[in-house]
Design an enzyme around this catalytic site. Structure first.
Site, short mmCIF file in Angstrom:
data_model
loop_
_atom_site.label_atom_id
_atom_site.label_comp_id
_atom_site.label_asym_id
_atom_site.label_seq_id
_atom_site.Cartn_x
_atom_site.Cartn_y
_atom_site.Cartn_z
N ASP A 106 43.76 24.21 47.10
CA ASP A 106 43.93 24.32 48.55
C ASP A 106 45.25 25.02 48.86
O ASP A 106 45.37 25.77 49.83
CB ASP A 106 43.97 22.94 49.21
CG ASP A 106 42.59 22.33 49.36
OD1 ASP A 106 41.60 23.09 49.36
OD2 ASP A 106 42.50 21.09 49.47
N LYS A 166 39.53 13.25 47.81
CA LYS A 166 40.56 14.10 47.19
C LYS A 166 41.65 13.32 46.46
O LYS A 166 42.20 13.82 45.48
CB LYS A 166 41.21 15.02 48.24
CG LYS A 166 40.33 16.20 48.61
CD LYS A 166 41.05 17.19 49.51
CE LYS A 166 40.11 18.32 49.85
NZ LYS A 166 40.71 19.33 50.72
#
Ligand code: ATR
Length: 287
Positions: free
Chosen positions: A102, A66
């Protein structure tokens, strides 16, 4: 031309994203497939080259890529830049654009359960990549106080400092012990404790099972959220239920970030009910 979307992960074996997205493609009659790619860190650059090809819609990004993936992209959205992590890549012509959904996925999973962080005292357990995106979302949602606890205290302080840069009216503190989290209204578990490993149910939680009574103090309508979804009922959530708290598991965050990714790739409204059912059927088959 049949299109593809991919998950960049390592390991990639047990992801539920393919089930969720392939159900959505099939439901809308879109000629596309979603594949989980196992990409070790040394092959990340090669995977990004593959993503630039004409048959790619884009990708999701998860552990351990990420943060590392950011350097290999052509552009980042303001949010991905501010959060410091990417979980979604959209191919725009020959360019790869990094986004972070997210944050929205997490907030939506609370919203559908009637929980709003605004004005709340929040305990954030963990200080890894997931905690960073969630901490950012909570600050932007206007929580009153954010208290960050982590096994390695220095990481909690580091996360607190970086979130303070953009803190608006939220008071952000790092907590060296669980007791410093007393009276929090919203408890969010982002560590890997409680995750099922190799088919074995775990029995660990950052909050000891009998710890809630002393920790809740004067908390108002306390809620426990776990971002783990395997198992759906983690030890953290089970003990919170026993203490009379409302609980929210990690399947909503997975679903809503997935729906946002689907919409970014296809330009179509995600069939959220179809995706939720595919996800729940797969999780129930396991439990
Ligand atoms: P992610 O990016 O998915 O959040 P991560 O960066 O590896 O993953 O973070 C994992 C989190 O789980 C961290 O907060 C980690 O605590 P440390 O910073 O002290 O490593 C936490 N964690 C992992 N194993 C743990 C354990 N046995 N007890 C308590 N916390 C644990």
């Amino acid at each position: 031309m049949p299109m593809r979307a991919a998950l960049l992960a390592h390991p990639a074996g047990h992801s539920l994203s393919p089930v969720m997205h392939n159900a959505a493609f099939a439901h809308l009659g879109i000629d596309a497939t979603y594949e989980a790619w196992d990409v070790p860190p040394e092959r990340l650059a090669e995977a990004l080259e593959r993503l630039r090809q004409d048959d790619m819609l884009g990708a999701n990004v998860t552990v351990p890529h990420k943060t590392a993936v950011m350097d290999g992209l052509d552009r980042l959205t303001d949010r991905a830049q501010a959060v410091g992590a990417v979980n979604l890549i959209v191919r725009d012509g020959n360019e790869l654009v990094g986004e972070n959904q997210d944050t929205e996925g997490f907030l939506r999973s609370l919203e559908v359960e009637g929980v709003t962080p605004a004005g709340k005292r929040v305990a954030l357990l963990g200080a890894g990549g997931a905690a960073r995106a969630i901490g950012w979302a909570l600050v932007h949602a206007g929580c009153r106080e954010l208290r960050i606890w982590n096994r390695t205290a220095a990481r909690a302080e580091e996360l607190a400092s970086s979130l303070r840069v953009d803190a608006r009216d939220t008071i952000i503190v790092s907590a060296s012990q669980l007791d410093d989290l007393r009276d929090s209204d919203l408890w969010i578990q982002t560590t890997t404790l409680g995750m099922r490993k190799g088919g074995q149910d775990p029995d660990t939680s950052p909050v000891p099972g009998d710890g809630w009574r002393s920790l809740l103090g004067d908390a108002i309508d306390p809620v426990a959220v776990d971002i783990v979804y395997r198992p759906l009922r983690t030890p953290f959530l089970r003990s919170a239920t026993s203490a009379g708290m409302q609980t929210i598991n990690g399947s909503g965050m997975l679903l809503y970030q997935g729906a946002a990714a689907f919409e970014a790739w296809t330009g179509k409204t995600a069939p959220v009910d179809v995706m939720r059912k595919a996800l729940h059927d797969a999780l129930e088959d396991e439990s």
